[in-house]
Design a protein around this motif. Structure first.
Motif, PDB file in Angstrom:
ATOM      1  N   SER A  32      -5.962   9.569  17.636  1.00 48.39           N
ATOM      2  CA  SER A  32      -5.274   8.770  16.482  1.00 48.39           C
ATOM      3  C   SER A  32      -6.505   8.475  15.424  1.00 48.39           C
ATOM      4  CB  SER A  32      -4.674   7.507  17.151  1.00 48.39           C
ATOM      5  OG  SER A  32      -3.802   7.477  18.169  1.00 48.39           O
ATOM      6  N   GLY A  33      -5.899   8.007  14.362  1.00 46.72           N
ATOM      7  CA  GLY A  33      -6.843   7.700  13.306  1.00 46.72           C
ATOM      8  C   GLY A  33      -6.054   6.928  12.519  1.00 46.72           C
ATOM      9  N   PHE A  34      -6.547   6.559  11.313  1.00 49.62           N
ATOM     10  CA  PHE A  34      -6.058   5.556  10.313  1.00 49.62           C
ATOM     11  C   PHE A  34      -6.428   5.757   8.915  1.00 49.62           C
ATOM     12  CE2 PHE A  34      -9.040   3.294  12.240  1.00 49.62           C
ATOM     13  CZ  PHE A  34      -9.934   2.602  11.709  1.00 49.62           C
ATOM     14  N   PHE A  35      -5.650   5.465   7.645  1.00 54.43           N
ATOM     15  CA  PHE A  35      -5.924   5.411   6.469  1.00 54.43           C
ATOM     16  C   PHE A  35      -6.916   4.313   6.200  1.00 54.43           C
ATOM     17  CE2 PHE A  35      -2.166   8.455   6.347  1.00 54.43           C
ATOM     18  CZ  PHE A  35      -3.007   9.712   5.588  1.00 54.43           C
ATOM     19  N   VAL A  36      -7.949   4.535   5.606  1.00 57.74           N
ATOM     20  CA  VAL A  36      -8.772   3.477   4.944  1.00 57.74           C
ATOM     21  C   VAL A  36      -8.660   3.333   3.558  1.00 57.74           C
ATOM     22  CG1 VAL A  36     -10.277   2.992   6.915  1.00 57.74           C
ATOM     23  CG2 VAL A  36     -10.789   4.960   5.197  1.00 57.74           C
ATOM     24  N   ALA A  37      -8.288   4.665   2.644  1.00 58.29           N
ATOM     25  CA  ALA A  37      -8.135   4.858   1.384  1.00 58.29           C
ATOM     26  C   ALA A  37      -7.331   5.763   1.178  1.00 58.29           C
ATOM     27  CB  ALA A  37      -9.589   4.879   0.660  1.00 58.29           C
ATOM     28  N   PRO A  38      -6.858   5.966   0.075  1.00 52.79           N
ATOM     29  CA  PRO A  38      -6.035   7.245  -0.346  1.00 52.79           C
ATOM     30  C   PRO A  38      -6.512   8.365  -0.033  1.00 52.79           C
ATOM     31  CG  PRO A  38      -5.778   5.473  -2.051  1.00 52.79           C
ATOM     32  CD  PRO A  38      -6.657   4.933  -1.292  1.00 52.79           C
ATOM     33  N   GLY A  39      -5.873   9.287   1.015  1.00 54.71           N
ATOM     34  CA  GLY A  39      -6.527  10.550   1.377  1.00 54.71           C
ATOM     35  C   GLY A  39      -7.472  10.543   2.250  1.00 54.71           C
ATOM     36  N   TRP A  40      -8.105   9.386   2.827  1.00 52.18           N
ATOM     37  CA  TRP A  40      -9.106   8.885   3.605  1.00 52.18           C
ATOM     38  C   TRP A  40      -8.891   8.832   4.933  1.00 52.18           C
ATOM     39  CZ3 TRP A  40     -14.073  10.843   2.494  1.00 52.18           C
ATOM     40  CH2 TRP A  40     -14.334  11.242   1.338  1.00 52.18           C
ATOM     41  N   GLY A 126      -2.104   3.015  18.075  1.00 54.99           N
ATOM     42  CA  GLY A 126      -2.434   4.404  18.131  1.00 54.99           C
ATOM     43  C   GLY A 126      -1.081   5.020  18.721  1.00 54.99           C
ATOM     44  N   TYR A 127      -1.134   6.342  18.762  1.00 51.47           N
ATOM     45  CA  TYR A 127      -0.358   7.324  19.256  1.00 51.47           C
ATOM     46  C   TYR A 127      -0.755   7.877  20.632  1.00 51.47           C
ATOM     47  CZ  TYR A 127       2.187   7.529  14.787  1.00 51.47           C
ATOM     48  OH  TYR A 127       2.521   7.257  13.646  1.00 51.47           O
ATOM     49  N   TYR A 128       0.542   7.942  21.468  1.00 52.85           N
ATOM     50  CA  TYR A 128       0.280   8.728  22.812  1.00 52.85           C
ATOM     51  C   TYR A 128       1.309   9.801  22.895  1.00 52.85           C
ATOM     52  CZ  TYR A 128       4.057   5.851  24.595  1.00 52.85           C
ATOM     53  OH  TYR A 128       5.432   5.467  24.800  1.00 52.85           O
ATOM     54  N   VAL A 164      -4.848   7.209  22.094  1.00 52.36           N
ATOM     55  CA  VAL A 164      -5.058   6.121  21.315  1.00 52.36           C
ATOM     56  C   VAL A 164      -6.457   6.201  20.619  1.00 52.36           C
ATOM     57  CG1 VAL A 164      -3.354   4.426  22.045  1.00 52.36           C
ATOM     58  CG2 VAL A 164      -5.459   4.312  22.746  1.00 52.36           C
ATOM     59  N   SER A 165      -7.220   6.944  21.358  1.00 56.73           N
ATOM     60  CA  SER A 165      -8.950   6.986  20.716  1.00 56.73           C
ATOM     61  C   SER A 165      -8.809   7.387  19.386  1.00 56.73           C
ATOM     62  CB  SER A 165      -9.375   8.090  21.626  1.00 56.73           C
ATOM     63  OG  SER A 165      -9.839   7.444  22.876  1.00 56.73           O
ATOM     64  N   GLY A 166      -9.642   6.808  18.473  1.00 59.70           N
ATOM     65  CA  GLY A 166      -9.608   6.735  17.182  1.00 59.70           C
ATOM     66  C   GLY A 166      -8.590   5.689  16.393  1.00 59.70           C
ATOM     67  N   GLY A 167      -7.655   5.237  17.081  1.00 60.83           N
ATOM     68  CA  GLY A 167      -6.923   4.134  16.397  1.00 60.83           C
ATOM     69  C   GLY A 167      -7.646   2.840  16.103  1.00 60.83           C
ATOM     70  N   PRO A 168      -6.841   2.216  15.157  1.00 60.77           N
ATOM     71  CA  PRO A 168      -7.347   0.935  14.675  1.00 60.77           C
ATOM     72  C   PRO A 168      -7.127  -0.100  15.550  1.00 60.77           C
ATOM     73  CG  PRO A 168      -5.293   1.151  13.562  1.00 60.77           C
ATOM     74  CD  PRO A 168      -5.514   2.556  14.563  1.00 60.77           C
TER      75      PRO A 168
END
Length: 652
Positions: A32-40, A126-128, A164-168
């Motif tokens: 997983s991951g999450f947006f911290v800014a547009p495009g990032w 996160g996603y699973y 979920v690793s990388g999720g907020p």
């Protein structure tokens, strides 16, 4: 669960994504991951490493609510992608979506300006993977411990699903993302996470990302529901004039994002202290890379200080920017508008009448191009020292390191200690010190005045070419990169740690009173002064050796010089060890004499040497003689910390 929290979780869901191969239909998700800014997108480095270690520019996919786009790795903190285990503070990666940011419509999380590690309840997002598709999930969790500088421990009764690793990690109390998931624990519940403060380790990229973050949050809400992170953070209402509200914070950070970044961390730290009326903040000082980071110092716990403190800081930033030709008019107008809402009129002058500290006022235009900066004595400035203790019995040589910081006004403070088991060989020291020493130097460097670096070694290792060390694998074209070009780098004798002896202290004081100096060729052609010769040498003479200090006869000469109280010396780390000098040595001594003749005080020597090294990096052929020269500058008035804990033995 309150309606406000439900709406906040929907925003978190909209900003959370999962990562998978470029042709990802039916392929398992990476994490997983999450947006911290547009495009990032921010994610864990270990999520990407198995797939990108061999090809970091490989294209992959990012998917989430309303997002399905190609992406590439922009930067990760991994120092060695081939290493099996990813260290906690290196487990971050920034991903960039393909296309222009303004064309990308998606939600972005809110990142707090404070760098304090979270404790207590939060939500893991996160996603699973399911049997036929990927699912989003929010899990209740709790942080009940910390590890190192950026590690968060998730208590054991939490079952984190795979993927979920990388999720907020979302803090419902403050409405901010405070970290990202690193890992589940093996064979038990709970896990580890990386605090969002580790994002600052991206350096200049961090500046770019948080500026884009603050601009995005400073605009109109872009959620389909009309919600935004600021309105859901609680806190005092927007009209509370004495208190710093979430809306105030959002507006101020947006304006700071439009300014040129600060030149260094000490500038941000000094202005924050002045804004707090010289009252320091609890805990240590985090890395300060942006003006935004300075606002994060204006809190007590999770509670912001009163609005006047923030407005004072913003006014300082406005003055600093304007004094250097920057445009801070929008910030100035906003400060005036916000100040009118502050009901305590008698205190408005605390903001209006501030002026820049003397140390931060611009230098006159007539200043010469290259100023010689005297080396700081007691009470005259800061130094950083690295003590390299040899591992007893290790062959070949290995070292344990300690990093000390001395602000010049008290006892040195131990900043960080080597945690390795076997120490480091000389070739591995740069890699081992790159993170901890690099962070401290960045935090203490002032614009145009990098903090001096002292490296303490036993005499037999004085030929370690510290001035050639390089911390950046990739540097800008105009950045020479080597430590000895950027800053004053000197060696010190590890054997002299603790209280100085009388001979050393008296010779130093006599040399400090001199205004002219000469080089002393020692040992000379067939001339090897004994112990008395070194002790009785005139105090305007600085030993200069064309030989290395780690092999005889140079090693004997250096030991006799130290025993004779000498605190300053120059020597050739790659020089000859024969007793007869080649003709090139005459040139070296003549050039060294020219350099020493330029000194107006002993304290000028380290920076004069730095100037020469800078000119070498500029391809000045007439300066090449000085490239292999090392400098002993061992001031007994600022002794190295005394040895603690006895000798360090090689492990069995």
């Amino acid at each position: 669960m309150s309606e406000g929290n439900d709406r906040l979780y929907e925003l978190a869901r909209a900003a959370t994504v999962h990562l998978l191969p470029a042709r990802g239909d039916g392929a398992p998700l990476w994490g997983s991951g999450f947006f911290v800014a547009p495009g990032w997108v921010l994610t864990a480095a270990h999520v990407l490493r198995p797939h990108l270690a061999a090809g970091p520019r490989t294209v992959f996919r990012v998917r989430g609510e309303g997002v399905d786009a190609e992406a590439r790795l922009e930067q990760w903190l991994l120092t060695d992608p081939r290493r099996q285990a990813v260290p906690l503070e290196e487990d971050l990666a920034l991903v960039r979506l393909a296309g222009e940011p303004e064309e990308q419509q998606h939600e972005c999380v809110w990142l707090a300006d404070r760098a304090v590690s979270h404790s207590g309840a939060l939500k893991v997002c996160g996603y699973y993977p399911g049997p036929s598709e990927t699912y989003f999930r929010i899990v209740d969790a709790e942080i009940n411990g910390h590890e190192d500088r950026h590690g968060l421990i998730i208590k054991p009764d939490i079952d984190l699903p795979s993927g979920v690793s990388g999720g907020p990690l979302l803090d419902p109390e403050t409405g901010a993302v405070v970290g990202l998931v690193k890992s589940r624990r093996k064979q038990q519940d709970g896990g580890k996470a990386v605090a969002i403060s580790a994002l600052r380790r991206f350096g200049r990229t961090y500046r770019t990302v948080v500026a884009a973050h603050d601009r995005w949050h400073g605009g109109e809400p872009q959620s389909p529901t009309g919600d935004n992170w600021i309105d859901l953070q609680g806190g005092p209402p927007a009209g509370a004039g004495e208190q710093w509200t979430p809306t105030d914070r959002r507006d101020a950070l947006r304006l700071l994002a439009e300014l040129p970044p600060p030149p260094d961390a000490p500038t941000v730290e000094l202005l924050a202290k002045r804004a707090r009326s010289h009252n320091t903040w609890p805990g240590g000082t985090p890395e300060l890379l942006t003006w935004r980071d300075g606002t994060g110092l204006l809190y007590e716990g999770a509670r912001p200080l009163e609005a006047l403190t923030f407005l004072r800081y913003l006014r300082f930033v406005e003055l600093y920017t304007a004094a250097r030709g920057g445009d801070a008019t929008a910030l100035g107008r906003w400060i005036g508008t916000r100040l009118r809402r502050e009901p305590r009129r008698a205190f408005h002058d605390l903001v209006r009448d501030v002026s820049l500290p003397e140390a931060l006022r611009p230098a006159p235009d007539a200043v010469p191009e290259r100023i010689v900066i005297p080396y700081p004595g007691p009470g005259e400035g800061a130094t950083v020292a690295v003590l390299l203790d040899p591992v007893i019995g290790a062959r070949p040589a290995r070292f344990f390191w300690q990093i000390w910081y001395d602000d010049g006004h008290g006892e040195p403070e131990l900043h960080e200690v080597d945690g390795s088991v076997h120490g480091h060989d000389p070739a591995g020291l740069v890699q081992a010190l790159r993170g901890p020493l690099g962070r401290l130097l960045r935090a203490k460097d002032q614009e145009g005045r990098p903090v001096p670096l002292e490296v303490a070694l036993p005499v037999e290792h004085f030929d370690t070419a510290v001035h050639r060390w390089r911390f950046d694998d990739i540097a800008e074209l105009n950045d020479a990169g080597h430590l000895g070009v950027r800053r004053r780098v000197v060696l010190r004798a590890l054997e002299r740690r603790g209280d100085p002896d009388k001979v050393w202290a008296e010779r130093w004081q006599a040399m400090a009173d001199q205004r002219r100096f000469s080089g002393w060729r020692t040992p000379g052609q067939g001339d090897f002064p004994g112990a008395r010769g070194y002790r009785d040498a005139a105090c305007d003479l600085i030993p200069v050796m064309c030989r290395p200090a780690g092999r005889d006869p140079g090693r004997t000469a250096m030991r006799l010089a130290l025993e004779g109280g000498h605190g300053v010396a120059l020597w050739h780390v790659d020089g000859h060890s024969s007793r007869v000098c080649p003709e090139s040595c005459d040139i070296l001594y003549a050039k060294a004499e020219e350099l020493l003749q330029t000194l107006g005080s002993l304290a000028e020597l380290p920076d004069r040497i730095r100037h020469v090294r800078q000119e070498i990096s500029e391809l000045r052929a007439d300066r090449a003689w000085a490239e292999p020269m090392a400098l002993l500058y061992d001031d007994p008035r600022r002794p190295l910390p005394s040895e603690e804990g006895g000798t360090l033995d090689a492990p069995l």
